[in-house]
Design a protein around this motif. Structure first.
Motif, PDB file in Angstrom:
ATOM      1  N   ILE A  23      12.752 -41.811 -18.018  1.00 28.91           N
ATOM      2  CA  ILE A  23      13.036 -40.623 -17.195  1.00 28.91           C
ATOM      3  C   ILE A  23      11.764 -40.184 -16.457  1.00 28.91           C
ATOM      4  O   ILE A  23      11.791 -39.962 -15.246  1.00 28.91           O
ATOM      5  CB  ILE A  23      13.583 -39.474 -18.078  1.00 28.91           C
ATOM      6  CG1 ILE A  23      14.929 -39.869 -18.668  1.00 28.91           C
ATOM      7  CG2 ILE A  23      13.700 -38.180 -17.289  1.00 28.91           C
ATOM      8  CD1 ILE A  23      15.455 -38.941 -19.751  1.00 28.91           C
ATOM      9  N   GLU A  24      10.666 -40.112 -17.199  1.00 32.33           N
ATOM     10  CA  GLU A  24       9.423 -39.621 -16.590  1.00 32.33           C
ATOM     11  C   GLU A  24       8.918 -40.560 -15.499  1.00 32.33           C
ATOM     12  O   GLU A  24       8.538 -40.115 -14.417  1.00 32.33           O
ATOM     13  CB  GLU A  24       8.360 -39.417 -17.672  1.00 32.33           C
ATOM     14  CG  GLU A  24       8.684 -38.178 -18.484  1.00 32.33           C
ATOM     15  CD  GLU A  24       7.750 -37.960 -19.672  1.00 32.33           C
ATOM     16  OE1 GLU A  24       7.962 -36.947 -20.367  1.00 32.33           O
ATOM     17  OE2 GLU A  24       6.848 -38.800 -19.900  1.00 32.33           O
ATOM     18  N   THR A  25       8.939 -41.865 -15.785  1.00 31.55           N
ATOM     19  CA  THR A  25       8.418 -42.810 -14.796  1.00 31.55           C
ATOM     20  C   THR A  25       9.312 -42.857 -13.567  1.00 31.55           C
ATOM     21  O   THR A  25       8.825 -42.874 -12.435  1.00 31.55           O
ATOM     22  CB  THR A  25       8.260 -44.227 -15.399  1.00 31.55           C
ATOM     23  OG1 THR A  25       7.689 -44.091 -16.682  1.00 31.55           O
ATOM     24  CG2 THR A  25       7.414 -45.116 -14.542  1.00 31.55           C
ATOM     25  N   ALA A  26      10.625 -42.873 -13.800  1.00 33.80           N
ATOM     26  CA  ALA A  26      11.540 -42.894 -12.655  1.00 33.80           C
ATOM     27  C   ALA A  26      11.321 -41.645 -11.797  1.00 33.80           C
ATOM     28  O   ALA A  26      11.265 -41.737 -10.566  1.00 33.80           O
ATOM     29  CB  ALA A  26      12.985 -42.970 -13.154  1.00 33.80           C
ATOM     30  N   GLN A  27      11.158 -40.498 -12.451  1.00 36.41           N
ATOM     31  CA  GLN A  27      10.958 -39.266 -11.690  1.00 36.41           C
ATOM     32  C   GLN A  27       9.658 -39.303 -10.886  1.00 36.41           C
ATOM     33  O   GLN A  27       9.608 -38.829  -9.755  1.00 36.41           O
ATOM     34  CB  GLN A  27      11.020 -38.038 -12.608  1.00 36.41           C
ATOM     35  CG  GLN A  27      12.473 -37.565 -12.765  1.00 36.41           C
ATOM     36  CD  GLN A  27      12.682 -36.562 -13.887  1.00 36.41           C
ATOM     37  OE1 GLN A  27      11.749 -36.140 -14.549  1.00 36.41           O
ATOM     38  NE2 GLN A  27      13.933 -36.202 -14.111  1.00 36.41           N
ATOM     39  N   GLN A  28       8.621 -39.915 -11.475  1.00 41.25           N
ATOM     40  CA  GLN A  28       7.349 -40.061 -10.727  1.00 41.25           C
ATOM     41  C   GLN A  28       7.559 -40.894  -9.465  1.00 41.25           C
ATOM     42  O   GLN A  28       6.851 -40.738  -8.475  1.00 41.25           O
ATOM     43  CB  GLN A  28       6.289 -40.733 -11.603  1.00 41.25           C
ATOM     44  CG  GLN A  28       5.627 -39.760 -12.577  1.00 41.25           C
ATOM     45  CD  GLN A  28       4.984 -40.494 -13.756  1.00 41.25           C
ATOM     46  OE1 GLN A  28       4.778 -41.720 -13.712  1.00 41.25           O
ATOM     47  NE2 GLN A  28       4.673 -39.758 -14.807  1.00 41.25           N
ATOM     48  N   HIS A  29       8.538 -41.799  -9.537  1.00 43.88           N
ATOM     49  CA  HIS A  29       8.858 -42.652  -8.379  1.00 43.88           C
ATOM     50  C   HIS A  29       9.993 -42.049  -7.536  1.00 43.88           C
ATOM     51  O   HIS A  29      10.566 -42.736  -6.701  1.00 43.88           O
ATOM     52  CB  HIS A  29       9.241 -44.060  -8.855  1.00 43.88           C
ATOM     53  CG  HIS A  29       8.071 -44.854  -9.343  1.00 43.88           C
ATOM     54  ND1 HIS A  29       7.452 -45.808  -8.572  1.00 43.88           N
ATOM     55  CD2 HIS A  29       7.380 -44.796 -10.499  1.00 43.88           C
ATOM     56  CE1 HIS A  29       6.438 -46.330  -9.256  1.00 43.88           C
ATOM     57  NE2 HIS A  29       6.371 -45.732 -10.435  1.00 43.88           N
ATOM     58  N   HIS A  30      10.289 -40.779  -7.772  1.00 42.36           N
ATOM     59  CA  HIS A  30      11.338 -40.050  -7.033  1.00 42.36           C
ATOM     60  C   HIS A  30      12.724 -40.660  -7.194  1.00 42.36           C
ATOM     61  O   HIS A  30      13.540 -40.633  -6.278  1.00 42.36           O
ATOM     62  CB  HIS A  30      10.971 -39.917  -5.541  1.00 42.36           C
ATOM     63  CG  HIS A  30       9.590 -39.371  -5.354  1.00 42.36           C
ATOM     64  ND1 HIS A  30       9.290 -38.062  -5.598  1.00 42.36           N
ATOM     65  CD2 HIS A  30       8.435 -39.980  -4.996  1.00 42.36           C
ATOM     66  CE1 HIS A  30       8.001 -37.878  -5.403  1.00 42.36           C
ATOM     67  NE2 HIS A  30       7.453 -39.025  -5.038  1.00 42.36           N
ATOM     68  N   ILE A  31      12.944 -41.264  -8.352  1.00 43.97           N
ATOM     69  CA  ILE A  31      14.257 -41.817  -8.666  1.00 43.97           C
ATOM     70  C   ILE A  31      14.865 -40.951  -9.785  1.00 43.97           C
ATOM     71  O   ILE A  31      14.272 -40.783 -10.850  1.00 43.97           O
ATOM     72  CB  ILE A  31      14.150 -43.299  -9.120  1.00 43.97           C
ATOM     73  CG1 ILE A  31      13.580 -44.178  -7.993  1.00 43.97           C
ATOM     74  CG2 ILE A  31      15.500 -43.829  -9.625  1.00 43.97           C
ATOM     75  CD1 ILE A  31      14.450 -44.334  -6.758  1.00 43.97           C
ATOM     76  N   GLN A  32      16.039 -40.398  -9.509  1.00 47.88           N
ATOM     77  CA  GLN A  32      16.728 -39.543 -10.483  1.00 47.88           C
ATOM     78  C   GLN A  32      17.429 -40.413 -11.543  1.00 47.88           C
ATOM     79  O   GLN A  32      17.899 -41.505 -11.219  1.00 47.88           O
ATOM     80  CB  GLN A  32      17.824 -38.746  -9.780  1.00 47.88           C
ATOM     81  CG  GLN A  32      17.366 -37.969  -8.572  1.00 47.88           C
ATOM     82  CD  GLN A  32      16.865 -36.603  -8.966  1.00 47.88           C
ATOM     83  OE1 GLN A  32      17.621 -35.795  -9.489  1.00 47.88           O
ATOM     84  NE2 GLN A  32      15.605 -36.354  -8.743  1.00 47.88           N
ATOM     85  N   VAL A  33      17.501 -39.887 -12.752  1.00 47.62           N
ATOM     86  CA  VAL A  33      18.214 -40.606 -13.810  1.00 47.62           C
ATOM     87  C   VAL A  33      19.397 -39.752 -14.280  1.00 47.62           C
ATOM     88  O   VAL A  33      19.230 -38.579 -14.609  1.00 47.62           O
ATOM     89  CB  VAL A  33      17.289 -40.911 -15.019  1.00 47.62           C
ATOM     90  CG1 VAL A  33      18.051 -41.713 -16.080  1.00 47.62           C
ATOM     91  CG2 VAL A  33      16.031 -41.658 -14.576  1.00 47.62           C
ATOM     92  N   ARG A  34      20.571 -40.368 -14.266  1.00 44.56           N
ATOM     93  CA  ARG A  34      21.761 -39.700 -14.832  1.00 44.56           C
ATOM     94  C   ARG A  34      22.399 -40.693 -15.796  1.00 44.56           C
ATOM     95  O   ARG A  34      22.728 -41.809 -15.387  1.00 44.56           O
ATOM     96  CB  ARG A  34      22.761 -39.292 -13.738  1.00 44.56           C
ATOM     97  CG  ARG A  34      22.161 -38.372 -12.691  1.00 44.56           C
ATOM     98  CD  ARG A  34      23.157 -37.899 -11.642  1.00 44.56           C
ATOM     99  NE  ARG A  34      22.439 -37.339 -10.506  1.00 44.56           N
ATOM    100  CZ  ARG A  34      22.120 -38.016  -9.399  1.00 44.56           C
ATOM    101  NH1 ARG A  34      22.501 -39.283  -9.266  1.00 44.56           N
ATOM    102  NH2 ARG A  34      21.447 -37.443  -8.430  1.00 44.56           N
ATOM    103  N   ALA A  35      22.550 -40.299 -17.045  1.00 46.60           N
ATOM    104  CA  ALA A  35      23.045 -41.230 -18.066  1.00 46.60           C
ATOM    105  C   ALA A  35      24.538 -41.055 -18.272  1.00 46.60           C
ATOM    106  O   ALA A  35      25.076 -39.958 -18.179  1.00 46.60           O
ATOM    107  CB  ALA A  35      22.324 -40.970 -19.379  1.00 46.60           C
TER     108      ALA A  35
END
Ligand code: G3P
Ligand code: MG
Length: 243
Positions: A195-207
């Motif tokens: 979640i943190e790394t994806a957010q740093q890359h401006h990619i949202q995570v929805r599970a």
């Protein structure tokens, strides 16, 4: 940004999945968004149903792609819910968008086109979304990532999300490579680091599909962008108690 709760196939823990009663109930309990599955009927109408065949969820038999919209919408999609005192039919996407346009809900349209490719489906769905002026509230997702690339080609401002079941090594880079702004992993693939790394890359995570209290609370504490759940009321109460 606080976690958004998406009702998986509507409030499917209590109501017939992918039907208007399930969508209305999700809205009533305060869900931020709804997730639903779209396929095309024989006559090319986008309809809301999960399986390629109507057998499991309705009183009919056969493949969605072999039945006209008029046939499909006459089926009973709520037969297992005897207590429900209103009709539960297979809705068309148009019907859902018409209703949604009067709410402030976000809509995750999952294109169910991995088994049958449904020629022209992306164009049809996008046109309908544009006709209702709902583009800013739509997230398109699919396990068929070629379809997401196609959506981006048709409408470069469309928000797309890559659905995946098995772990990927660097999902945020993969998402960027297909112009997706989000990833929708099965919950087993989700870690705090992801979640943190994806957010740093401006990619949202929805599970998806998260129904267990412990996991819902954990994902909220990790500040996940979205939780796709069968029971939005319960997830919302977890969100409330986390504040
Ligand atoms: O979009 C999340 C989830 O719905 C994907 O799996 O099989 O429930 O459509 P499925
Ligand atoms: Mg789905």
């Amino acid at each position: 940004m606080s976690t958004k709760i998406f009702a998986h196939r509507g409030y499917s823990a209590k109501y017939p999945e992918n039907t208007m009663p399930a969508f209305l109930a999700a809205h009533q309990c305060g869900a931020h968004g709804i997730e639903l599955d779209v396929q095309l009927s024989k006559d090319g109408v986008p309809v809301i149903i999960h399986d390629e065949a109507v057998n499991r969820t309705t009183n009919g038999k056969g493949l969605v792609k072999d039945m006209t919209a008029s046939c499909l919408t006459k089926l009973n999609a709520g037969q297992r819910f005897k207590w429900l005192n209103r009709k539960a039919a297979i809705p068309t996407l148009e019907e859902v968008l018409d209703w949604l346009s009067k709410t402030n809900l976000i809509l995750n349209i999952e294109l169910k086109n991995s088994v049958f490719p449904y020629k022209g489906m992306e164009e049809k769905v996008i046109k309908m979304v544009h006709d209702f002026d709902l583009s800013s509230r739509i997230i398109y997702s699919s396990f068929n990532h070629d379809s997401l690339v196609k959506i981006h080609k048709i409408d470069s401002s469309a928000e797309t999300a890559a659905l995946y079941k098995k772990a990927m090594p660097v999902p945020w880079e993969y998402a960027k490579s297909i112009h997706a702004s989000a990833i929708h992993p099965h919950y087993r693939n989700v870690t705090k680091e992801l979640i943190e790394t994806a957010q740093q890359h401006h990619i949202q995570v929805r599970a998806y599909t998260v129904n267990k209290t412990k996991l819902i609370k954990q994902l909220i504490s990790w500040k996940i962008a979205g939780i796709i759940t069968d029971n939005p009321c319960h997830a919302l109460s977890c969100l409330e108690s986390s504040k």
